[in-house]
Design a protein around this motif. Structure first.
Motif, short mmCIF file in Angstrom:
data_model
loop_
_atom_site.label_atom_id
_atom_site.label_comp_id
_atom_site.label_asym_id
_atom_site.label_seq_id
_atom_site.Cartn_x
_atom_site.Cartn_y
_atom_site.Cartn_z
N ALA A 2 5.12 70.43 53.26
CA ALA A 2 6.48 70.11 52.83
C ALA A 2 6.47 69.70 51.35
CB ALA A 2 7.05 68.99 53.68
N ASP A 3 7.55 70.02 50.67
CA ASP A 3 7.67 69.76 49.24
C ASP A 3 8.84 68.80 48.99
OD1 ASP A 3 8.14 69.85 46.49
OD2 ASP A 3 7.76 71.99 46.35
N LYS A 4 8.53 67.60 48.50
CA LYS A 4 9.57 66.58 48.25
C LYS A 4 10.63 67.06 47.27
CE LYS A 4 6.77 62.54 49.21
NZ LYS A 4 6.21 61.29 48.69
N THR A 5 10.26 67.96 46.37
CA THR A 5 11.24 68.43 45.39
C THR A 5 12.22 69.43 45.98
OG1 THR A 5 9.87 70.28 44.58
CG2 THR A 5 9.57 68.12 43.51
N LYS A 6 11.94 69.89 47.21
CA LYS A 6 12.80 70.87 47.86
C LYS A 6 13.45 70.34 49.13
CE LYS A 6 10.21 74.79 46.11
NZ LYS A 6 9.41 75.97 46.47
N LYS A 7 13.45 69.01 49.31
CA LYS A 7 14.04 68.47 50.54
C LYS A 7 15.55 68.51 50.48
CE LYS A 7 13.50 63.58 49.37
NZ LYS A 7 12.87 62.33 49.79
N TYR A 8 16.15 68.68 51.65
CA TYR A 8 17.60 68.74 51.74
C TYR A 8 18.22 67.37 51.49
CZ TYR A 8 17.53 73.48 53.61
OH TYR A 8 17.37 74.83 53.75
N PRO A 9 19.35 67.32 50.80
CA PRO A 9 19.98 66.04 50.48
C PRO A 9 20.52 65.31 51.71
CG PRO A 9 21.38 67.86 49.76
CD PRO A 9 20.08 68.46 50.22
N GLU A 21 12.11 75.04 53.33
CA GLU A 21 11.31 76.01 54.08
C GLU A 21 11.73 76.07 55.54
OE1 GLU A 21 9.05 78.12 52.61
OE2 GLU A 21 9.83 77.22 50.78
N CYS A 22 12.66 75.22 55.96
CA CYS A 22 13.13 75.18 57.34
C CYS A 22 13.66 76.55 57.76
CB CYS A 22 14.24 74.13 57.46
SG CYS A 22 15.04 74.07 59.08
N ILE A 23 13.24 77.00 58.94
CA ILE A 23 13.69 78.30 59.45
C ILE A 23 14.73 78.15 60.56
CG2 ILE A 23 11.57 79.48 58.75
CD1 ILE A 23 10.73 79.35 61.76
N ALA A 24 15.22 76.92 60.73
CA ALA A 24 16.28 76.65 61.71
C ALA A 24 15.90 77.08 63.13
CB ALA A 24 17.59 77.30 61.28
N CYS A 25 14.68 76.75 63.53
CA CYS A 25 14.20 77.15 64.86
C CYS A 25 14.60 76.16 65.95
CB CYS A 25 12.68 77.32 64.84
SG CYS A 25 11.78 75.77 64.59
N ASP A 26 15.14 75.02 65.58
CA ASP A 26 15.56 73.96 66.51
C ASP A 26 14.40 73.21 67.17
OD1 ASP A 26 18.29 74.27 66.12
OD2 ASP A 26 18.54 75.61 67.81
N ALA A 27 13.16 73.50 66.82
CA ALA A 27 12.02 72.84 67.46
C ALA A 27 12.07 71.33 67.27
CB ALA A 27 10.70 73.39 66.91
N CYS A 28 12.38 70.87 66.08
CA CYS A 28 12.40 69.43 65.83
C CYS A 28 13.50 68.74 66.64
CB CYS A 28 12.55 69.13 64.34
SG CYS A 28 14.05 69.78 63.58
N ILE A 29 14.61 69.39 66.77
CA ILE A 29 15.73 68.82 67.52
C ILE A 29 15.43 68.80 69.02
CG2 ILE A 29 18.17 69.13 68.12
CD1 ILE A 29 18.50 70.22 65.24
N MET A 30 14.72 69.80 69.50
CA MET A 30 14.35 69.82 70.92
C MET A 30 13.36 68.70 71.24
SD MET A 30 14.23 73.81 72.05
CE MET A 30 13.51 74.54 70.60
N VAL A 31 12.48 68.37 70.29
CA VAL A 31 11.50 67.31 70.50
C VAL A 31 12.15 65.94 70.41
CG1 VAL A 31 9.43 66.21 69.56
CG2 VAL A 31 9.56 68.69 69.70
N THR A 32 12.98 65.71 69.41
CA THR A 32 13.59 64.40 69.22
C THR A 32 14.96 64.49 68.55
OG1 THR A 32 13.29 62.16 68.34
CG2 THR A 32 12.15 63.92 67.16
N PRO A 33 15.98 64.76 69.32
CA PRO A 33 17.34 64.87 68.77
C PRO A 33 17.87 63.55 68.19
CG PRO A 33 17.40 64.91 71.17
CD PRO A 33 15.95 64.98 70.76
#
Length: 66
Positions: A2-9, A21-33
């Motif tokens: 991950a790149d701190k200079t490219k993080k979403y606001p 770089e997020c590909i919107a796969c929903d994996a993170c939300i499925m693990v911990t919404p």
């Protein structure tokens, strides 16, 4: 990596964040919404709550690895 200079606001401040770089796969939300949300317009994830317990830290780490 991950790149701190490219993080979403939309990310809440703290150790964990989602960058462009997020590909919107929903994996993170499925693990911990509780900790991740999805931007309604363009579909990228972002951190809505930082972990505060060891268990939450484990979930966020698992989401990051996914």
């Amino acid at each position: 990596m991950a790149d701190k200079t490219k993080k979403y606001p939309e990310n809440i401040g703290g150790r964990y964040y989602v960058d462009k770089e997020c590909i919107a796969c929903d994996a993170c939300i499925m693990v911990t919404p509780t900790h991740f949300g999805m931007h309604e317009e363009d579909g990228h994830a972002f951190v809505i709550q930082q972990p505060t317990t060891p268990e939450e830290e484990d979930l966020c780490r698992e989401a990051m690895e996914g």
